[in-house]
Design an enzyme around this catalytic site. Structure first.
Site, PDB file in Angstrom:
ATOM      1  N   LYS A  82     -13.917   0.648   6.344  1.00  0.00           N
ATOM      2  CA  LYS A  82     -13.001  -0.403   6.804  1.00  0.00           C
ATOM      3  C   LYS A  82     -11.776   0.174   7.514  1.00  0.00           C
ATOM      4  CE  LYS A  82     -14.182  -3.993   3.432  1.00  0.00           C
ATOM      5  NZ  LYS A  82     -13.654  -4.949   2.461  1.00  0.00           N
TER       6      LYS A  82
ATOM      7  N   ASN B 172     -12.592  -5.679   8.545  1.00  0.00           N
ATOM      8  CA  ASN B 172     -13.892  -5.983   7.937  1.00  0.00           C
ATOM      9  C   ASN B 172     -14.779  -6.816   8.856  1.00  0.00           C
ATOM     10  OD1 ASN B 172     -12.840  -8.571   7.751  1.00  0.00           O
ATOM     11  ND2 ASN B 172     -13.564  -8.912   5.661  1.00  0.00           N
TER      12      ASN B 172
ATOM     13  N   ASP C  97     -10.504 -10.602   4.603  1.00  0.00           N
ATOM     14  CA  ASP C  97     -10.445 -10.534   3.133  1.00  0.00           C
ATOM     15  C   ASP C  97      -9.261 -11.310   2.573  1.00  0.00           C
ATOM     16  OD1 ASP C  97     -12.736  -9.089   2.588  1.00  0.00           O
ATOM     17  OD2 ASP C  97     -11.744  -7.141   2.653  1.00  0.00           O
TER      18      ASP C  97
ATOM     19  N   ARG D 274      -0.676   5.953  -5.634  1.00  0.00           N
ATOM     20  CA  ARG D 274      -1.354   5.037  -4.711  1.00  0.00           C
ATOM     21  C   ARG D 274      -0.744   3.622  -4.819  1.00  0.00           C
ATOM     22  NH1 ARG D 274      -7.872   4.574  -4.533  1.00  0.00           N
ATOM     23  NH2 ARG D 274      -8.011   4.027  -2.328  1.00  0.00           N
TER      24      ARG D 274
ATOM     25  N   TYR E 257     -17.988  -8.990  -8.196  1.00  0.00           N
ATOM     26  CA  TYR E 257     -18.894 -10.148  -8.229  1.00  0.00           C
ATOM     27  C   TYR E 257     -20.295  -9.781  -8.739  1.00  0.00           C
ATOM     28  CZ  TYR E 257     -20.036  -8.076  -3.742  1.00  0.00           C
ATOM     29  OH  TYR E 257     -20.370  -7.187  -2.752  1.00  0.00           O
TER      30      TYR E 257
HETATM   31  P1  NAP Z   1     -11.596   1.287  -3.440  1.00  0.00           P
HETATM   32  O1  NAP Z   1     -10.774   1.282  -2.200  1.00  0.00           O
HETATM   33  O2  NAP Z   1     -12.541   2.400  -3.702  1.00  0.00           O
HETATM   34  O3  NAP Z   1     -10.560   1.190  -4.704  1.00  0.00           O
HETATM   35  C1  NAP Z   1     -11.021   1.284  -6.027  1.00  0.00           C
HETATM   36  C2  NAP Z   1      -9.886   0.948  -6.991  1.00  0.00           C
HETATM   37  O4  NAP Z   1     -10.430   0.914  -8.312  1.00  0.00           O
HETATM   38  C3  NAP Z   1      -8.751   1.975  -7.014  1.00  0.00           C
HETATM   39  O5  NAP Z   1      -7.547   1.330  -7.308  1.00  0.00           O
HETATM   40  C4  NAP Z   1      -9.203   2.908  -8.169  1.00  0.00           C
HETATM   41  O6  NAP Z   1      -8.119   3.592  -8.773  1.00  0.00           O
HETATM   42  C5  NAP Z   1      -9.745   1.874  -9.132  1.00  0.00           C
HETATM   43  N1  NAP Z   1     -10.734   2.436 -10.088  1.00  0.00           N
HETATM   44  C6  NAP Z   1     -12.015   2.795  -9.812  1.00  0.00           C
HETATM   45  N2  NAP Z   1     -12.631   3.196 -10.934  1.00  0.00           N
HETATM   46  C7  NAP Z   1     -11.723   3.095 -11.935  1.00  0.00           C
HETATM   47  C8  NAP Z   1     -11.765   3.374 -13.320  1.00  0.00           C
HETATM   48  N3  NAP Z   1     -12.873   3.854 -13.924  1.00  0.00           N
HETATM   49  N4  NAP Z   1     -10.641   3.166 -14.049  1.00  0.00           N
HETATM   50  C9  NAP Z   1      -9.524   2.676 -13.469  1.00  0.00           C
HETATM   51  N5  NAP Z   1      -9.415   2.393 -12.146  1.00  0.00           N
HETATM   52  C10 NAP Z   1     -10.503   2.603 -11.388  1.00  0.00           C
HETATM   53  O7  NAP Z   1     -12.484  -0.039  -3.554  1.00  0.00           O
HETATM   54  P2  NAP Z   1     -12.152  -1.497  -2.943  1.00  0.00           P
HETATM   55  O8  NAP Z   1     -12.781  -1.636  -1.620  1.00  0.00           O
HETATM   56  O9  NAP Z   1     -10.699  -1.738  -3.078  1.00  0.00           O
HETATM   57  O10 NAP Z   1     -12.986  -2.437  -3.951  1.00  0.00           O
HETATM   58  C11 NAP Z   1     -12.587  -2.629  -5.295  1.00  0.00           C
HETATM   59  C12 NAP Z   1     -13.501  -3.649  -5.967  1.00  0.00           C
HETATM   60  O11 NAP Z   1     -13.320  -4.920  -5.360  1.00  0.00           O
HETATM   61  C13 NAP Z   1     -15.001  -3.326  -5.842  1.00  0.00           C
HETATM   62  O12 NAP Z   1     -15.633  -3.649  -7.055  1.00  0.00           O
HETATM   63  C14 NAP Z   1     -15.473  -4.258  -4.742  1.00  0.00           C
HETATM   64  O13 NAP Z   1     -16.845  -4.618  -4.888  1.00  0.00           O
HETATM   65  C15 NAP Z   1     -14.576  -5.462  -4.973  1.00  0.00           C
HETATM   66  N6  NAP Z   1     -14.366  -6.253  -3.746  1.00  0.00           N
HETATM   67  C16 NAP Z   1     -14.716  -7.558  -3.778  1.00  0.00           C
HETATM   68  C17 NAP Z   1     -14.510  -8.347  -2.662  1.00  0.00           C
HETATM   69  C18 NAP Z   1     -14.885  -9.796  -2.711  1.00  0.00           C
HETATM   70  O14 NAP Z   1     -14.971 -10.418  -1.651  1.00  0.00           O
HETATM   71  N7  NAP Z   1     -15.083 -10.358  -3.888  1.00  0.00           N
HETATM   72  C19 NAP Z   1     -13.944  -7.806  -1.496  1.00  0.00           C
HETATM   73  C20 NAP Z   1     -13.586  -6.461  -1.487  1.00  0.00           C
HETATM   74  C21 NAP Z   1     -13.818  -5.685  -2.632  1.00  0.00           C
HETATM   75  P3  NAP Z   1      -7.617   5.022  -8.222  1.00  0.00           P
HETATM   76  O15 NAP Z   1      -6.744   4.732  -7.029  1.00  0.00           O
HETATM   77  O16 NAP Z   1      -6.885   5.615  -9.367  1.00  0.00           O
HETATM   78  O17 NAP Z   1      -8.862   5.781  -7.841  1.00  0.00           O
END
Ligand code: NAP
Length: 288
Positions: A66, A87, A102, A156, A226
């Site tokens: 993205k 996106n 988003d 972050r 989801y």
């Molecule tokens: P990303 O950029 O990789 O960010 C991941 C986030 O989760 C970071 O803040 C990371 O913390 C944290 N994290 C990951 N594993 C963790 C753990 N075991 N313990 C604590 N914190 C943890 O991913 P993203 O694109 O933001 O997506 C995040 C989630 O949102 C995903 O599950 C995705 O499927 C969902 N999402 C949903 C939609 C929707 O339309 N519903 C849209 C976008 C994303 P650190 O910074 O410390 O690594």
């Protein structure tokens, strides 16, 4: 000539976007195929260049491209620039225009599914990755009165809060730990999980960022995850007696906004929801 809309990401096999976008295209009997493309990093620029072809209407972009994709795009809408990620791409006769749907998908899901307006409300955002950026920009723009970003990696969260200082000077960053969360959660009206904790197949599968004792019963808890449909955080929220909203509605509404950009038609949201739910149920049956 059959036209195409692509989904660019890695991996993309788990995505339900092809199912609900194709259902929307078929609803209008458009001669358009929505195709998922698993792209490795070294071929990203070539793949994006291919979007200028006359048979391509545009694309969705998902994890992990993205931000990286912005280097290969010609123009951006304001929200994509503010969020710092794209996106959705539209091919306007060879000019690539980048959007981020988003933030509006998230706000639409809050409004349509939970009747929630962030204006003058206290918000706690869990996570500081790409999804959190879109949510924070949306909430700051929608007039939230206070906003705390909690993340495992505190730096972050601090960087994300810094980037919205001009819109919401009172925003704060904290660590994603029970004692710090306890202090702010009690006064929150909305809690949004933007971490991947609880996501099927991820490193945080089966985990919740908050337990029920920290969730105020009067709050709305929105989990962006989801898959699965019922996440561990949703389970904790129900135990706390608070209102819950799962991530599928944001997914469909961001997709509906993208559909409108590509086709200039009103997205058939009901059809898209049905197709997304069916596709997700099939994924859960095969355990992805
Ligand atoms: P990303 O950029 O990789 O960010 C991941 C986030 O989760 C970071 O803040 C990371 O913390 C944290 N994290 C990951 N594993 C963790 C753990 N075991 N313990 C604590 N914190 C943890 O991913 P993203 O694109 O933001 O997506 C995040 C989630 O949102 C995903 O599950 C995705 O499927 C969902 N999402 C949903 C939609 C929707 O339309 N519903 C849209 C976008 C994303 P650190 O910074 O410390 O690594």
């Amino acid at each position: 000539m059959t036209k195409r809309i692509l989904l660019i990401g890695h991996p993309v096999g788990h995505s339900v976007s092809p199912a609900f976008q194709q259902a929307a295209l078929d609803y209008y009997a458009l001669d358009v195929r929505y195709e998922a493309m698993d792209v490795d990093g070294s071929s990203l620029s070539r793949t994006v260049a291919g979007l200028r072809d006359p048979d391509v209407i545009g694309a969705n972009v998902t994890v992990p491209y993205k931000q990286a994709v912005m280097a290969f795009i010609d123009e951006f809408d304001d929200e994509a620039l503010l969020i710092g990620a794209v996106n959705t791409i539209e091919n306007r006769e060879g000019t690539l225009v980048g959007y981020n749907t988003d933030a509006q998908g998230f706000l639409k899901a809050l409004k349509e599914e939970s009747g929630f307006d962030p204006k003058d409300n206290n918000v706690l955002v869990l996570g500081a990755g790409g999804a959190a950026r879109a949510v924070v920009v949306a909430l700051a723009g929608a007039g939230a009165s206070s906003l705390v970003v909690a993340n495992r990696t505190l730096e972050r969260a601090a960087a994300l809060v810094d980037s919205i200082q001009s819109t919401l000077p009172s925003a704060e960053a904290i660590e994603l730990k029970s004692d710090s969360l306890g202090l702010v959660a009690a006064n929150c009206h909305l809690i949004v999980n933007c971490t991947s904790m609880g996501m099927s197949g991820g490193e945080g599968q089966g985990e919740t960022p908050m337990m029920s004792d920290l969730i105020p019963s009067g709050a709305l808890v929105c989990d962006l995850v989801y898959n699965p449909r019922e996440t561990p955080l949703m389970h904790e929220t129900a135990k706390a007696g608070a209102q819950v909203l799962g991530g599928l509605s944001m997914l469909v509404y961001q997709g509906a906004a993208a559909f409108g950009l590509w086709t200039d038609k009103e997205a058939p949201v009901k059809v898209m929801f049905e197709a997304a739910e069916k596709a997700l149920a099939a994924r859960q049956l095969i355990g992805s």
